[in-house]
Design an enzyme around this catalytic site. Structure first.
Site, short mmCIF file in Angstrom:
data_model
loop_
_atom_site.label_atom_id
_atom_site.label_comp_id
_atom_site.label_asym_id
_atom_site.label_seq_id
_atom_site.Cartn_x
_atom_site.Cartn_y
_atom_site.Cartn_z
N ASP A 195 2.31 1.56 -3.43
CA ASP A 195 1.17 2.23 -4.53
C ASP A 195 0.88 3.55 -4.42
O ASP A 195 0.67 4.37 -5.26
CB ASP A 195 -0.22 1.20 -4.01
CG ASP A 195 0.07 -0.18 -4.50
OD1 ASP A 195 0.97 -0.47 -5.54
OD2 ASP A 195 -0.60 -0.98 -4.04
N ARG A 208 8.25 -13.26 -14.54
CA ARG A 208 7.90 -11.95 -15.27
C ARG A 208 9.17 -11.26 -15.35
O ARG A 208 9.56 -10.47 -16.32
CB ARG A 208 6.84 -10.99 -14.67
CG ARG A 208 6.67 -9.60 -15.09
CD ARG A 208 5.18 -9.21 -14.72
NE ARG A 208 4.87 -9.15 -13.58
CZ ARG A 208 3.83 -9.02 -13.08
NH1 ARG A 208 2.68 -8.74 -13.97
NH2 ARG A 208 3.72 -8.94 -11.75
N ILE A 232 0.87 -1.28 -0.15
CA ILE A 232 0.11 -0.17 -0.10
C ILE A 232 0.74 1.33 -0.10
O ILE A 232 0.48 2.37 -0.63
CB ILE A 232 -0.95 0.02 1.32
CG1 ILE A 232 -1.93 1.15 0.91
CG2 ILE A 232 -0.29 0.14 2.67
CD1 ILE A 232 -3.02 0.92 -0.01
N GLU A 292 -11.93 -12.10 -11.54
CA GLU A 292 -10.93 -13.36 -10.83
C GLU A 292 -10.33 -12.69 -9.72
O GLU A 292 -10.25 -11.44 -9.31
CB GLU A 292 -9.89 -13.69 -11.95
CG GLU A 292 -10.49 -13.79 -13.18
CD GLU A 292 -9.39 -14.06 -14.21
OE1 GLU A 292 -8.11 -14.44 -13.80
OE2 GLU A 292 -9.46 -13.40 -15.18
N LYS A 304 -8.20 -3.51 -5.51
CA LYS A 304 -7.35 -3.90 -4.57
C LYS A 304 -8.18 -3.89 -3.16
O LYS A 304 -9.03 -2.86 -3.13
CB LYS A 304 -6.09 -3.29 -4.25
CG LYS A 304 -4.99 -3.75 -5.26
CD LYS A 304 -3.45 -3.40 -4.84
CE LYS A 304 -2.58 -4.10 -5.61
NZ LYS A 304 -1.27 -3.97 -4.95
N LYS A 349 -7.22 -11.71 -7.23
CA LYS A 349 -5.92 -11.26 -7.43
C LYS A 349 -4.95 -12.06 -6.49
O LYS A 349 -4.90 -11.71 -5.28
CB LYS A 349 -5.52 -9.83 -7.16
CG LYS A 349 -4.53 -9.27 -7.50
CD LYS A 349 -4.40 -7.72 -7.40
CE LYS A 349 -3.03 -7.36 -7.87
NZ LYS A 349 -1.90 -7.88 -7.23
N CYS A 403 3.31 -23.05 37.74
CA CYS A 403 3.17 -21.74 37.20
C CYS A 403 1.51 -21.53 36.69
O CYS A 403 1.01 -22.28 36.29
CB CYS A 403 4.07 -21.83 35.91
SG CYS A 403 3.62 -20.36 34.89
N CYS A 430 9.48 -22.31 30.59
CA CYS A 430 9.47 -21.98 32.09
C CYS A 430 9.60 -23.42 32.65
O CYS A 430 8.84 -24.36 31.94
CB CYS A 430 8.12 -21.28 32.45
SG CYS A 430 7.91 -21.54 34.30
#
Length: 681
Positions: free
Chosen positions: A36, A136, A33, A113, A314, A115, A432, A426
């Site tokens: 972008d 790619r 983000i 579709e 998105k 992503k 405990c 521990c």
């Protein structure tokens, strides 16, 4: 140089840096983000000042250069990326632009579709045979990963069916499902190997292994979503129909695809996927919307780095930046001490996150984390928020190192870290309070004794008021004691007493799981119960006898022996099962003697992998066990047979590497029909 030009130059420098970190090193420093946002800012400035646009701007190309470690492959048809939109208003603007160009926006058909959040690859088939696979890369030149792709069980080496072109390049995404990712990291922690931050990094790192044998052990899968090169044949004239053609050829295609007419239906699909994404079992970060008609795609054409006819819609970010304010330490039921980061609250995927688990000291060292750091926090679906990276460039001078405690933060007992293990524990055991609480919560949980209505807050109160110290104490509680708890009336108290009484009738497998023996999960508990048949036989078993049980190795065998030999545990088990006392009981377990069964599975260690379409996994296990098989969860040299369903991955690859016989589900069904009661099939 004016202020705008300076900002453009700075944005390009920063974006190139992060492109290299993401595409080349597989070590992103900032969430998607944030990247972008920077890209959107640069696009806006270049749109307002076209004289500043240059051919080498990040807006004019797809990604960064590939590593030189692999042979480079030039894509005959460039692999372009998609433009992004981040809200409904931006999507509607995209839809309107297309509608205005084509004069039919409201009636336009889109193929929608998922992503996928993995690694984009191209698969070149010649005469139906896979001959080349590539990443790619920068969109023009990628890396040859053919040897690694051949190890991915979901990808067919040969296409089946009719009308297969002479040459066709299929494009799609290699990714890793959550279950496989978690197991991969569990094994990495156990062996002290590299732990991956998220499934995307794990998938990318797995495909970039120079040794295909390593890739073969990784739980990778694949969905295809498009076509590049096409020669010597034809494909349907719609994107949807092309995907269906791929499916007919044996290529994996997601079943979460929908044809939508007009923007309203697209928005409905987007909202539905966003609401159900946590149940998918793998990461997605949005929905891809494509004009379905190939003729209309051709009319719309391309801009510099993306097609005009498609967009990535998105979801709200699942990663955000925040600050680590402190680190505290929690104690679990087995004594494991887990560091938890206290964060500056930040909204991630629609939820305010203020805490994140750090797992163990090795994870802190791997991250290089200190108190006061600027960090990337990730939250995917229902997964507990975690820190996946730090932003070293923003580290303040006031940071402080994270120091593991030398004594238990709850009871003050010594802590220890066994050589070869990542976890610090521990040593206080049930003295405990933290371990006691978590052990009791596990004991009454749904998959253990399943005491309806006995929630965590009730257990907390019972331990804090010292009403309960062991599981046996739970069954001694009266309705009168219960009514002294917060928000507990007489009726609720009586319901809890009745639920505890009902829970006394269980199975040996559930009882063993409820005891909380270290590293004994549901599957191992079921295998122990099926193998030994009774507590008495299990108590008498030595290490060699335990090692005959599927999924029990030396470490688990040692944990079982240690638990059963501990005097306190023996006392609790006697109290729980004494017919004159609490009297937890279960039906007699029939131990299958493989020598008495005429079956091809008798005495064999069998592993199930992949998705079964006729029987459920549990049904298959029950049928195989009834015919004398030992059903294991992992492939080893002890494995006699692997049954491979659809999309079988690393287990199938390991079986093939070890030369272990493999059959498919249809053959399993045939053998079951020939040697058992077919009424359940």
């Amino acid at each position: 140089m004016n202020a705008v030009a300076l900002r453009v130059a700075e944005l390009r420098r920063v974006l190139r840096h992060h492109e290299y970190k993401y595409h080349v090193e597989d070590a992103p420093e900032i969430p998607d983000i944030e990247y972008d946002k920077l890209m959107q800012e640069l696009k806006a400035l270049e749109a307002d000042h076209p004289e500043l646009v240059t051919s080498d701007s990040p807006t004019q190309r797809v990604g960064a250069a590939p590593l030189a470690a692999f042979e480079q492959v030039r894509h005959e048809v460039p692999m372009l990326s998609l433009d992004n939109v981040f809200d409904e208003e931006s999507y509607l603007a995209f839809s309107k632009r297309i509608g205005d160009r084509l004069k039919n926006g409201d009636d336009l058909t889109f193929c929608c579709e998922l992503k996928l959040d993995g690694l984009a690859v191209s698969l070149l088939y010649e005469e139906g045979i896979l001959v080349q696979a590539a990443t790619r890369g920068d969109g023009t030149t990628g890396e040859n990963i053919t040897s690694n792709i051949r190890t991915v069980g979901a990808i067919p080496l040969r296409l089946e069916g009719e009308n297969i072109p002479r040459r066709v390049e299929v494009r799609g995404e290699v990714f890793m499902k959550h279950g496989g990712f978690e197991k991969l990291n569990e094994e990495a922690r156990r062996t002290g190997s590299k732990v991956f931050a998220n499934p995307r990094n794990a998938a990318a790192g797995s495909l970039r292994q120079l040794d295909p044998r390593i890739t073969a052990k990784r739980p990778l899968t694949f969905f295809c979503y498009g076509v590049g090169l096409l020669e010597g044949g034809e494909l349907p004239a719609s994107h949807w129909e092309r995907l269906m053609q791929f499916k007919a050829w044996g290529l994996p295609v997601s079943d979460r695809i929908k044809l939508c007419t007009g923007p309203a239906e697209v928005l409905d699909f987007y909202r539905q996927v966003e609401q159900t994404r946590s149940s998918l079992g793998f990461d997605i970060d949005g929905v891809v919307v494509k004009v379905d008609s190939l003729a209309l795609q051709e009319r719309l054409g391309f801009v510099a780095r993306a097609p005009r006819w498609a967009v990535a819609f998105k979801f709200p970010a699942q990663e955000q930046l925040t600050w680590v304010r402190d680190v505290e330490f929690q104690v679990g039921r087995t004594g494991a001490i887990t560091p938890v980061a206290r964060l500056e609250p930040v909204a991630v995927a629609g939820v305010i996150v203020s805490n994140a688990t750090l797992h163990n000291a090795d994870e802190i060292e791997r991250l290089g984390l200190q108190i006061g750091d600027r960090v990337i926090v990730r939250r995917a679906g229902d997964v507990i928020p975690q820190i996946v990276g730090i932003v070293e460039s923003e580290r303040p001078e006031t940071v402080q190192p994270i120091v593991f405690p030398a004594a238990c933060p709850v009871c003050g007992s010594d802590v220890e870290r066994v050589e070869g293990e990542a976890v610090t524990r521990c040593t206080g055991g049930l003295i405990c309070g933290a371990q006691r609480k978590e052990a009791l919560k596990h004991f009454v949980s749904r998959r253990a004794l399943d005491v309806e209505g006995m929630g965590d807050k009730i257990i907390d109160q019972l331990v804090e008021k010292e009403y309960v110290k062991t599981p046996a104490d739970l069954f001694r509680l009266s309705a009168g004691i219960m009514t002294g708890l917060d928000r507990m009336g007489p009726k609720s108290a009586m319901n809890l007493v009745n639920a505890l009484e009902k829970a006394k009738s269980t199975t040996l497998a559930r009882f063993l799981y409820a005891l909380g023996i270290r590293d004994v999960g549901e599957s191992t508990a079921a295998n122990l119960a099926a193998h030994f048949g009774s507590l008495e036989t299990l108590f008498a078993a030595d290490e060699d006898a335990l090692l005959e049980v599927p999924d029990v190795g030396k470490i688990v065998a040692a944990h079982v022996r240690h638990f059963l030999e501990e005097e306190h545990n023996q006392t609790v088990i006697r109290e729980l099962t004494d017919p004159a006392g609490i009297n937890i009981y279960w039906p007699e377990v029939k131990v299958v003697n493989a020598e008495e069964i005429d079956s091809p599975f008798a005495g064999k260690t069998v592993v199930l992998t992949g998705s079964l379409s006729i029987l459920s996994r549990d049904e298959a296990k029950d049928r195989l066990t009834a015919l004398g098989a030992k059903v294991s969860g992992s492939v080893s040299k002890k494995t006699d047979m692997v049954i491979a369903g659809e999309a079988a991955g690393s287990k199938l690859a390991k079986a093939q590497e070890l030369g272990i016989p493999v059959i498919d589900e249809a053959e399993m069904i045939r053998l079951l029909n020939n040697h058992g009661d077919v009424s359940t099939l």
